[in-house]
Each structure stands twice: as structure tokens, then as C-alpha cells.
Design a protein around this motif. Structure first.
Motif, PDB file in Angstrom:
ATOM      1  N   MET A   1       1.332   3.780   6.015  1.00  0.00           N
ATOM      2  CA  MET A   1       1.187   2.814   4.915  1.00  0.00           C
ATOM      3  C   MET A   1       2.132   3.147   3.764  1.00  0.00           C
ATOM      4  SD  MET A   1      -0.423   0.075   4.025  1.00  0.00           S
ATOM      5  CE  MET A   1      -0.691  -0.894   2.562  1.00  0.00           C
ATOM      6  N   LYS A   2       2.311   4.452   3.479  1.00  0.00           N
ATOM      7  CA  LYS A   2       3.196   4.867   2.395  1.00  0.00           C
ATOM      8  C   LYS A   2       4.639   4.451   2.686  1.00  0.00           C
ATOM      9  CE  LYS A   2       0.660   8.725   0.357  1.00  0.00           C
ATOM     10  NZ  LYS A   2       0.670  10.162   0.042  1.00  0.00           N
ATOM     11  N   LEU A   3       5.060   4.625   3.963  1.00  0.00           N
ATOM     12  CA  LEU A   3       6.416   4.241   4.350  1.00  0.00           C
ATOM     13  C   LEU A   3       6.596   2.735   4.212  1.00  0.00           C
ATOM     14  CD1 LEU A   3       9.173   4.966   5.522  1.00  0.00           C
ATOM     15  CD2 LEU A   3       8.198   4.725   7.812  1.00  0.00           C
ATOM     16  N   LEU A   4       5.584   1.976   4.621  1.00  0.00           N
ATOM     17  CA  LEU A   4       5.646   0.518   4.525  1.00  0.00           C
ATOM     18  C   LEU A   4       5.729   0.089   3.061  1.00  0.00           C
ATOM     19  CD1 LEU A   4       5.563  -2.143   6.111  1.00  0.00           C
ATOM     20  CD2 LEU A   4       3.070  -2.115   5.861  1.00  0.00           C
ATOM     21  N   ALA A   5       4.931   0.736   2.204  1.00  0.00           N
ATOM     22  CA  ALA A   5       4.942   0.417   0.771  1.00  0.00           C
ATOM     23  C   ALA A   5       6.277   0.781   0.134  1.00  0.00           C
ATOM     24  CB  ALA A   5       3.810   1.152   0.071  1.00  0.00           C
ATOM     25  N   LYS A   6       6.927   1.822   0.656  1.00  0.00           N
ATOM     26  CA  LYS A   6       8.239   2.216   0.125  1.00  0.00           C
ATOM     27  C   LYS A   6       9.298   1.176   0.477  1.00  0.00           C
ATOM     28  CE  LYS A   6      11.392   6.141  -0.159  1.00  0.00           C
ATOM     29  NZ  LYS A   6      11.702   7.506   0.294  1.00  0.00           N
ATOM     30  N   LEU A   7       9.225   0.645   1.705  1.00  0.00           N
ATOM     31  CA  LEU A   7      10.185  -0.368   2.147  1.00  0.00           C
ATOM     32  C   LEU A   7       9.858  -1.732   1.552  1.00  0.00           C
ATOM     33  CD1 LEU A   7      10.491   0.640   5.922  1.00  0.00           C
ATOM     34  CD2 LEU A   7      12.166   1.063   4.119  1.00  0.00           C
ATOM     35  N   LEU A   8       8.557  -2.043   1.472  1.00  0.00           N
ATOM     36  CA  LEU A   8       8.100  -3.322   0.940  1.00  0.00           C
ATOM     37  C   LEU A   8       7.128  -3.048  -0.215  1.00  0.00           C
ATOM     38  CD1 LEU A   8       7.345  -5.106   4.334  1.00  0.00           C
ATOM     39  CD2 LEU A   8       9.380  -5.396   2.926  1.00  0.00           C
ATOM     40  N   PRO A   9       7.652  -2.890  -1.429  1.00  0.00           N
ATOM     41  CA  PRO A   9       6.805  -2.509  -2.570  1.00  0.00           C
ATOM     42  C   PRO A   9       5.639  -3.450  -2.854  1.00  0.00           C
ATOM     43  CG  PRO A   9       9.121  -2.187  -3.101  1.00  0.00           C
ATOM     44  CD  PRO A   9       9.082  -2.894  -1.789  1.00  0.00           C
ATOM     45  N   PHE A  11       3.275  -4.073  -1.009  1.00  0.00           N
ATOM     46  CA  PHE A  11       2.061  -3.443  -0.498  1.00  0.00           C
ATOM     47  C   PHE A  11       1.499  -2.394  -1.451  1.00  0.00           C
ATOM     48  CE2 PHE A  11       3.858  -5.115   3.487  1.00  0.00           C
ATOM     49  CZ  PHE A  11       2.749  -5.792   3.970  1.00  0.00           C
ATOM     50  N   GLU A  12       2.327  -1.937  -2.416  1.00  0.00           N
ATOM     51  CA  GLU A  12       1.835  -0.966  -3.391  1.00  0.00           C
ATOM     52  C   GLU A  12       0.764  -1.573  -4.284  1.00  0.00           C
ATOM     53  OE1 GLU A  12       5.199   0.455  -5.550  1.00  0.00           O
ATOM     54  OE2 GLU A  12       5.938   1.725  -3.919  1.00  0.00           O
ATOM     55  N   TRP A  13       0.912  -2.870  -4.608  1.00  0.00           N
ATOM     56  CA  TRP A  13      -0.078  -3.492  -5.494  1.00  0.00           C
ATOM     57  C   TRP A  13      -1.058  -4.405  -4.774  1.00  0.00           C
ATOM     58  CZ3 TRP A  13       0.188  -8.791  -5.618  1.00  0.00           C
ATOM     59  CH2 TRP A  13       1.411  -9.404  -5.349  1.00  0.00           C
ATOM     60  N   VAL A  14      -0.658  -4.957  -3.624  1.00  0.00           N
ATOM     61  CA  VAL A  14      -1.583  -5.814  -2.872  1.00  0.00           C
ATOM     62  C   VAL A  14      -2.809  -5.031  -2.432  1.00  0.00           C
ATOM     63  CG1 VAL A  14      -1.899  -7.016  -0.675  1.00  0.00           C
ATOM     64  CG2 VAL A  14       0.082  -7.539  -2.104  1.00  0.00           C
ATOM     65  N   SER A  15      -2.576  -3.792  -1.966  1.00  0.00           N
ATOM     66  CA  SER A  15      -3.680  -2.982  -1.441  1.00  0.00           C
ATOM     67  C   SER A  15      -4.649  -2.520  -2.532  1.00  0.00           C
ATOM     68  CB  SER A  15      -3.129  -1.765  -0.698  1.00  0.00           C
ATOM     69  OG  SER A  15      -2.330  -0.982  -1.569  1.00  0.00           O
ATOM     70  N   THR A  16      -4.206  -2.530  -3.796  1.00  0.00           N
ATOM     71  CA  THR A  16      -5.074  -2.058  -4.894  1.00  0.00           C
ATOM     72  C   THR A  16      -5.370  -3.170  -5.906  1.00  0.00           C
ATOM     73  OG1 THR A  16      -3.123  -1.307  -6.138  1.00  0.00           O
ATOM     74  CG2 THR A  16      -4.197   0.305  -4.691  1.00  0.00           C
ATOM     75  N   TYR A  17      -5.161  -4.416  -5.491  1.00  0.00           N
ATOM     76  CA  TYR A  17      -5.326  -5.544  -6.421  1.00  0.00           C
ATOM     77  C   TYR A  17      -6.776  -5.659  -6.885  1.00  0.00           C
ATOM     78  CZ  TYR A  17      -4.394 -10.013  -8.631  1.00  0.00           C
ATOM     79  OH  TYR A  17      -4.238 -11.015  -9.562  1.00  0.00           O
ATOM     80  N   LYS A  18      -6.931  -5.869  -8.201  1.00  0.00           N
ATOM     81  CA  LYS A  18      -8.266  -5.991  -8.781  1.00  0.00           C
ATOM     82  C   LYS A  18      -8.533  -7.434  -9.205  1.00  0.00           C
ATOM     83  CE  LYS A  18      -8.000  -1.285 -10.641  1.00  0.00           C
ATOM     84  NZ  LYS A  18      -7.965  -0.463 -11.871  1.00  0.00           N
ATOM     85  N   VAL A  66       9.460 -10.620  -5.326  1.00  0.00           N
ATOM     86  CA  VAL A  66       8.031 -10.277  -5.280  1.00  0.00           C
ATOM     87  C   VAL A  66       7.754  -9.295  -4.147  1.00  0.00           C
ATOM     88  CG1 VAL A  66       5.713 -11.182  -4.797  1.00  0.00           C
ATOM     89  CG2 VAL A  66       7.230 -12.409  -6.346  1.00  0.00           C
ATOM     90  N   ILE A  67       8.446  -9.468  -3.022  1.00  0.00           N
ATOM     91  CA  ILE A  67       8.226  -8.623  -1.836  1.00  0.00           C
ATOM     92  C   ILE A  67       8.922  -7.275  -1.962  1.00  0.00           C
ATOM     93  CG2 ILE A  67       8.583  -8.452   0.677  1.00  0.00           C
ATOM     94  CD1 ILE A  67       8.502 -11.569   0.690  1.00  0.00           C
ATOM     95  N   PHE A  68      10.162  -7.276  -2.442  1.00  0.00           N
ATOM     96  CA  PHE A  68      10.988  -6.065  -2.407  1.00  0.00           C
ATOM     97  C   PHE A  68      11.175  -5.376  -3.758  1.00  0.00           C
ATOM     98  CE2 PHE A  68      12.244  -8.450   1.367  1.00  0.00           C
ATOM     99  CZ  PHE A  68      12.284  -7.462   2.334  1.00  0.00           C
ATOM    100  N   GLY A  69      10.863  -6.053  -4.869  1.00  0.00           N
ATOM    101  CA  GLY A  69      11.083  -5.457  -6.188  1.00  0.00           C
ATOM    102  C   GLY A  69       9.999  -4.466  -6.563  1.00  0.00           C
ATOM    103  N   THR A  70      10.361  -3.485  -7.377  1.00  0.00           N
ATOM    104  CA  THR A  70       9.391  -2.449  -7.772  1.00  0.00           C
ATOM    105  C   THR A  70       8.706  -2.753  -9.096  1.00  0.00           C
ATOM    106  OG1 THR A  70      11.200  -1.142  -8.739  1.00  0.00           O
ATOM    107  CG2 THR A  70      10.525  -0.594  -6.497  1.00  0.00           C
TER     108      THR A  70
END
Length: 576
Positions: A1-9, A11-18, A66-70
Motif C-alpha cells: 500500500m505504501k508503494l502504491l501511495a508513493k506512485l499514486l498520492p 491513496f495517501e488521503w483517500v484511505s484516511t478520508y474523514k 488529483v491522482i498524481f499530485g502531492t
């Protein structure tokens, strides 16, 4: 998951969305879209393109970011500065608004995107660091003025010449100002005043949308009284259809200078905005090379759907953050509104006066003229101030591409000057202590006639080795015949190259002939390693290296220092 989030940022916020983020994201997305739609139409006109292309540029580049930006708050799309650079570059190859012009502008987006993507993959984002802050501010301020002056054409209803050189613009305006259309001028100036007033009342008021609505209502229902006011007219409905840009190597070669300018300016804008917004929260970190990848993919994919070059917007990003955006959901909301506009709402813009768009652009870009920073630099750093002014004037009078190149060139010259002539000083002993300090700052320090403690505040390499030698020679001459010891305080030296090592060896031999001893104090491990590899131990012994200046002077005077013996043993063991 970390590798996926690194390539597609994403996932960094989708997985923790409040759930608590949703209201702020939706409100911010709606607010940004309200600004983006009229701005997109206006900026397309700056770029010399039909208005619909501003909306196309607000679509796919934003989706990709939205998909690739940090950054979760940066708003990507058409911007005034890039639009003017596009116009300046493409207008030399084709007639503005023609099919050929549109085709070249779309190809330019692909070329810019490809370069940005390649730089991101190869981790070359550091290259843009050669554009110093004074250069960026001088360039941005000049471009803002050029953009504003180019819009006088639509503000006054006179077909002034379009140029990225201010003297050409001003000359034409001066000669033909009496041709202004009264109705167009009234609409434009009133729109400017309304925007200014609304901004003063509350920056979150959608001033652009308000003047657009007022302008459309005015012309649609009272057009008999405002017959001279130019309007946007037909804007086609529908989403952009996939099509490959027309690739032509000769055209690409001619576009390369403007493409490189857009790469640098676009990346700087995005990183500047992203870092500013990052500092206001602790949820995410900007990754510069990933930003290049995101911008590059956005421009390449956008070009497949009729977009011209895009980047991050200062104004819309600020509005996005101030309106409560927490994640990329706000951008998705903006995208949905752009899609709805393209499908159903473009006929509403038929009666939109071009003078209103000119007013939106002029007021928007005036905020980019940074007089406050120029004033601050005048007081804080004269060299940086003149670098800003030189870049500003070069961009105004020679053109956008020339201005950025001159700015970069001057930055490099200034960098070389500063590294070739670093700060050098003699140190003296602070009374009743073991510390040595700058004699020019601490007047009470004790200076010994037979000892010269010499501090060099930079790396020692080929560009400043001669300066080191000459300055040291001046200081030794000032000491006179009583000088017996030179101590080089190397705490500020973080690197030394072969030229620096050879110069030191030559100086040590020179002073040895004059019966002057040469010691080193506070030399960092990597620097010491480079000195030893360069053969410095052929000229000096390990016991001539000290942890502190005070230890070196004490050892010279007494010949006995237990700590020095331990330090010399440590260096010897480490070097072995």
C-alpha cells in the motif's frame, strides 16, 4: 500500500478520508469553480485561443493532478502567466486563433508535459533551484504588468498591438488611446471597480462571477444602449474529444525555448504555492519530483483532449485553502462543475463582454506585482535587489523568454561571484575564555602579533582558491616579521577539491621557507579525508590538526596538550 501511495498520492488521503472534511471540500470546490470558469475563458483569450479552450484546460490536467499530485489544496488549470507565454511563443509560428495556432498550442502542452515528466522521473527538480527568489519575483511582476497592458485592448475596445515587450505596447497605446470606445471603456472600468470593492469587503466573495453575470445581463437586455461593446459570442458545447497532437519535429524544435520557459515557470509556481500551503498544515508533505510528474502527466493527457499548457494557480489555490479544502475532493467538485458548464451552460456566456474578462485579468494580475518584496530587499540585500530589478526590466523590455534567461544567467553569475569571494576574517581570543571570534564584530578580542587565526566561510575549490591565497597573503603581510603561526579555522569549510588541496600544499611550503608554522583547526571529517587523499600529509603531520583554535595556539606555545595527542591518535586511526 505504501508503494502504491508513493506512485499514486491520491491513496495517501483517500484511505484516511474523514467525514468532517466533506463540507469544507464541497464548499471549496464550488467556490474555486465559480472563479475558474470565467478565468478559464479569460485566460484562453490571453493565450490567443477561442474561449472554450480555457475550459478544456480546466478539465483533464486537474483530474490527473488529483491522482498524481502531492498537494491536496493546489488548484491546477489555465493561468494568466502561462497563457501569455503561450501567446508570445506560438504567435511567432501561426496567426492567433487559427487552426494551425490551436494545433501548435496543443502540441506545446504535450512537449511541456513530456519534459516535466522526464525531469520528475530522473529526479531533476533541483535544476529549477537556480532560479532564485529575486529572479522569480522580478519575472512574475514584469509578466503581470505585460499581461495587464495586453488587456487594455479589450478594456478600451481598441485593437492595440499584442506584444510581450512593454515599450512596444506603451507606444501603441499612447498613439491610439484617443480611439477608445466609450461604452466598452465604461463597462471595463466599472467592472474593475466592482471587483476591487468586493475584494476589499471580503476576498471570498466570487467577484469574477458577479461581474460576469452583471455583464451578461447588461448586454443581453440592454444591448441597444451598448452596441459598441465586443462580446464573446458562440462558445461550443460538449466535452473535448480524444485526439493526438500533430507531431512535427521542426515545429517542436522551434517551440523548445518557450517550452523550457513554461517548464521552469510552471514548476516554480506549483512548488511555491504548494510549499506555502504545506506550511499551514501538518497533514502532508510536498514531494517536488512527484509534482513534476503530476504536472507533466497532466499536460500530456490534457493535450490529448485539446488543452493548452497548464500549471498551479496562485489565486485559485489560495481560495481553495481559505474556503476549507482538505483533500482533492474539492478539485473533483470543481471538475464536475466544469463538465456541467461544458455540457449545458456555455450558451449563457454568449453575451459576456470581453471588457469584463479584461477587468478580471487586470485585477487578478496586479496582485502579482510585488513592490513590498523589492522594498524589503533594498533594505536587506542590495545585490538581490538589483538582481530583481535587472530581471524585471529585462522581462519588460526584451520579452518573457529573454527575461527568464537573463534572470537565470545573472543568478549564476551572482552565485559564482559569492562563492569565489566568500567572507574571510581574522579571529582573536575572547578574554578569560577559550573562544576565538571575529575581530571585526568583537572589538574586545585579543589579537596576538605572532599568531594569525584565519577563518574561511565557504567550500575551498577552484573558483575561490586564488582568493584564499591572496587574502591570506595580505593578512600575513599585515602581521609583519613577527608572525610565527597561521591557524586555519576550517569549521565553515564543508568541501575541498583538488585545486584547493594543491593550493594549500603550495602555501604550506611557502610559509615553511619563511619559518611560519601552519596548523588546521576544526576541519570536518570528509574535508580532512579529501586533504589526506590529496597528499597534504606530505607537507604536514597529523599532529598539526586540532579540534579547536585554542588548542592549536596552546600547543604551539607550550608544545604540550594531552587532548591534542589523543586527537592526533584518533585521526591517525581513522585515516588508517
Amino acid at each position: 500500500m505504501k508503494l502504491l501511495a508513493k506512485l499514486l498520492p491520491i491513496f495517501e488521503w483517500v484511505s484516511t478520508y474523514k467525514k468532517s472534511y466533506l463540507q469544507g471540500d464541497i464548499f471549496a470546490g464550488l467556490t474555486v469553480a465559480v472563479v475558474l470558469i470565467p478565468q478559464g475563458i479569460a485566460y484562453a483569450l490571453i493565450a490567443g485561443l477561442p474561449p472554450i479552450y480555457g475550459l478544456y484546460a480546466a478539465l483533464f490536467p486537474q483530474i490527473v493532478y488529483v491522482i498524481f499530485g502531492t498537494s491536496r489544496q493546489v488548484a491546477v488549470g489555465p493561468v494568466a502567466m502561462d497563457s501569455l507565454i503561450v501567446a508570445a511563443g506560438v504567435s511567432t509560428l501561426a496567426l492567433a486563433g487559427s487552426e494551425s495556432y490551436i494545433s501548435i498550442a496543443i502540441l506545446l502542452a504535450f512537449v511541456v508535459g513530456f519534459i516535466q515528466f522526464a525531469m520528475g522521473v530522473l529526479r531533476l527538480g533541483f535544476i529549477v533551484n537556480f532560479l532564485s527568489r529575486p529572479v522569480i519575483i522580478g519575472f512574475t511582476s514584469a509578466v503581470a504588468l505585460v499581461i495587464g497592458l495586453n488587456q487594455i485592448k479589450n478594456l478600451l475596445g481598441v485593437d492595440f498591438v499584442q506584444s510581450d515587450q512593454v515599450h512596444i505596447l506603451l507606444e501603441d497605446v499612447f498613439l491610439r488611446i484617443n480611439e477608445f470606445d466609450k461604452d466598452t471603456t465604461i463597462v471595463g472600468i466599472v467592472a474593475c471597480l466592482i471587483i476591487f470593492i468586493l475584494k476589499k469587503i471580503n476576498r471570498n466573495i466570487p467577484n469574477a462571477l458577479i461581474v460576469v453575470i452583471l455583464g451578461i445581463v447588461l448586454i443581453k437586455y440592454f444591448h441597444q444602449s451598448w452596441v459598441g461593446v465586443a462580446i464573446v459570442k458562440d462558445i461550443p458545447s460538449g466535452l473535448p474529444i480524444f485526439s493526438m497532437p500533430t507531431f512535427d519535429m521542426d515545429t517542436i524544435n522551434e517551440l523548445m525555448p518557450v517550452a523550457l520557459t513554461l517548464v521552469m515557470v510552471g514548476y516554480i509556481e506549483t512548488i511555491s504555492i504548494g510549499k506555502t500551503l504545506e506550511a499551514k498544515q501538518d497533514e502532508y508533505k510536498i514531494r517536488p519530483n512527484q509534482e513534476l510528474i503530476a504536472l507533466g502527466l497532466g499536460n500530456m493527457v490534457g493535450s490529448l483532449f485539446k488543452s493548452y499548457p497548464t500549471t498551479a494557480s496562485f489565486s485559485r489555490s489560495a481560495i481553495n485553502a481559505e474556503s476549507g479544502a482538505k483533500t482533492g475532493v474539492s478539485a473533483i467538485v470543481s471538475i464536475v462543475l466544469v463538465v456541467l458548464t461544458l455540457l449545458y451552460l456555455t450558451p449563457l456566456f454568449y453575451y459576456l463582454p470581453k471588457a469584463i474578462l479584461a477587468a478580471i485579468i487586470i485585477v487578478s494580475v496586479l496582485g502579482l506585482v510585488n513592490v513590498k518584496e523589492a522594498t524589503r530587499l533594498w533594505k536587506a540585500n542590495n545585490l538581490d535587489f538589483w538582481l530583481l530589478i535587472a530581471t524585471f526590466l529585462s522581462t519588460l523590455f526584451f520579452g518573457i523568454q529573454e527575461g527568464i534567461l537573463i534572470g537565470v544567467g545573472l543568478s549564476l553569475i551572482l552565485l559564482i561571484y559569492r562563492t569565489s569571494r566568500p567572507y574571510v576574517t581574522e579571529l582573536g581570543k575572547v578574554p578569560d575564555s577559550n573562544f576565538y571570534r571575529n575581530k571585526n564584530r568583537f572589538k574586545e578580542v585579543f589579537i596576538e602579533e605572532e599568531v594569525l587565526v584565519f577563518r574561511f566561510d565557504a567550500q575551498l575549490f577552484y573558483a575561490n582558491a586564488s582568493y584564499f591565497r591572496d587574502t591570506l597573503e595580505e593578512m600575513t603581510k599585515a602581521k609583519g616579521e613577527k608572525l610565527q603561526l597561521i591557524v586555519l579555522d576550517g569549521e565553515s569549510i564543508n568541501r575541498v577539491d583538488s585545486t584547493g588541496v594543491e593550493m594549500l600544499k603550495e602555501r604550506i611550503r611557502y610559509y615553511k621557507k619563511r619559518n611560519i608554522t601552519f596548523y588546521f583547526a576544526g576541519i570536518k571529517g570528509p574535508v580532512r579525508d579529501a586533504l589526506f587523499r590529496g597528499g597534504l600529509l606530505e607537507e604536514v603531520g597529523i599532529n598539526q590538526f586540532f579540534m579547536r583554535v585554542n588548542g592549536a595556539v596552546q600547543f604551539f606555545k607550550t608544545g604540550d596538550n594531552l587532548n591534542q595527542k589523543k586527537y592526533a591518535q584518533y585521526i591517525h586511526q581513522a585515516y588508517k
